[in-house]
Design a protein around this motif. Structure first.
Motif, PDB file in Angstrom:
ATOM      1  N   PHE A  57       0.842  -1.195   0.000  1.00 32.59           N
ATOM      2  CA  PHE A  57       0.000   0.000   0.000  1.00 32.59           C
ATOM      3  C   PHE A  57       0.874   1.240   0.000  1.00 32.59           C
ATOM      4  CE2 PHE A  57      -2.415   3.160   2.619  1.00 32.59           C
ATOM      5  CZ  PHE A  57      -3.485   3.337   1.778  1.00 32.59           C
ATOM      6  N   PRO A  58       0.560   2.287  -0.739  1.00 37.95           N
ATOM      7  CA  PRO A  58      -0.602   2.465  -1.612  1.00 37.95           C
ATOM      8  C   PRO A  58      -0.337   2.111  -3.085  1.00 37.95           C
ATOM      9  CG  PRO A  58       0.448   4.585  -1.304  1.00 37.95           C
ATOM     10  CD  PRO A  58       1.264   3.566  -0.522  1.00 37.95           C
ATOM     11  N   GLN A  59       0.896   1.772  -3.431  1.00 40.98           N
ATOM     12  CA  GLN A  59       1.211   1.528  -4.839  1.00 40.98           C
ATOM     13  C   GLN A  59       0.564   0.264  -5.398  1.00 40.98           C
ATOM     14  OE1 GLN A  59       3.503   2.011  -2.437  1.00 40.98           O
ATOM     15  NE2 GLN A  59       4.459   3.954  -2.945  1.00 40.98           N
ATOM     16  N   ASN A  60       0.505  -0.804  -4.627  1.00 42.66           N
ATOM     17  CA  ASN A  60       0.102  -2.107  -5.171  1.00 42.66           C
ATOM     18  C   ASN A  60      -1.243  -2.630  -4.689  1.00 42.66           C
ATOM     19  OD1 ASN A  60       2.601  -2.206  -6.504  1.00 42.66           O
ATOM     20  ND2 ASN A  60       3.584  -3.040  -4.688  1.00 42.66           N
ATOM     21  N   THR A  61      -1.993  -1.832  -3.961  1.00 44.06           N
ATOM     22  CA  THR A  61      -3.296  -2.287  -3.474  1.00 44.06           C
ATOM     23  C   THR A  61      -4.250  -1.108  -3.358  1.00 44.06           C
ATOM     24  OG1 THR A  61      -4.473  -3.426  -1.687  1.00 44.06           O
ATOM     25  CG2 THR A  61      -2.582  -2.134  -1.052  1.00 44.06           C
ATOM     26  N   THR A  62      -5.506  -1.368  -3.569  1.00 44.65           N
ATOM     27  CA  THR A  62      -6.524  -0.323  -3.462  1.00 44.65           C
ATOM     28  C   THR A  62      -7.550  -0.672  -2.380  1.00 44.65           C
ATOM     29  OG1 THR A  62      -7.831  -1.383  -5.198  1.00 44.65           O
ATOM     30  CG2 THR A  62      -6.283   0.350  -5.875  1.00 44.65           C
ATOM     31  N   ASN A  63      -7.149  -1.498  -1.432  1.00 50.61           N
ATOM     32  CA  ASN A  63      -8.078  -1.926  -0.389  1.00 50.61           C
ATOM     33  C   ASN A  63      -8.354  -0.851   0.657  1.00 50.61           C
ATOM     34  OD1 ASN A  63      -8.736  -4.790  -1.038  1.00 50.61           O
ATOM     35  ND2 ASN A  63      -6.511  -4.930  -1.013  1.00 50.61           N
TER      36      ASN A  63
END
Length: 156
Positions: A57-63
């Motif tokens: 997070f925050p580059q590789n996930t939007t959770n």
């Protein structure tokens, strides 16, 4: 050993959730003397840092919303909060959802070498261990703060 890391995640998170559930809305936003933040901040911080370590997070996930970095990242504090701050109830749900996602990480992933070390961790497994330790440390802070708020009657 791999299963042990995920067992620790589960045990620590379930206990963390139990403690958070026992914190009132009023207690969550009190900052007792001698503490840098509130219980509310600690809850969001654990969620955010775990998301950073385990999911990029925050580059590789939007959770999680990207503003969580500004609210709960290292070096932040509630006194500087601006805009939309998630409620304790919202963070609680996100912590439960995150645990489901943590349990879905393949155990083989723990052996992967990180592109560059993070806080002296060279493998994903070492980072996972650090994440569990980080959560347990903040759990202790929450417990101490809750006791002080209850017994000393600290007010907002």
């Amino acid at each position: 050993m791999d299963n042990l890391v995920f067992t620790q995640f589960s045990m620590t998170r379930m206990y963390f959730l139990k403690i958070v559930e026992a914190v009132s809305k009023e207690q969550a936003n009190v900052q007792p003397d001698g503490f840098n933040n509130t219980i509310h901040w600690h809850i969001g911080h654990v969620l955010t840092v775990t998301e950073q370590f385990m999911f990029g997070f925050p580059q590789n996930t939007t959770n999680l919303p990207t503003n969580y970095i500004e609210l709960f990242g290292n070096g932040t504090k509630p006194a500087d909060w601006k805009g939309d701050v998630p409620s304790i109830d919202e963070l609680f749900i996100q912590l439960k959802d995150q645990l489901v996602r943590l349990k879905q990480i393949p155990s083989e992933r723990l052996q992967e070498t990180l592109e560059s070390p993070i806080l002296k961790c060279e493998t994903f497994g070492q980072l996972a261990c650090l994440s569990v330790m980080h959560e347990a440390a903040h759990l202790g802070q929450i417990q101490a703060m809750k006791r002080i708020i209850e017994h000393v009657g600290v007010k907002n």
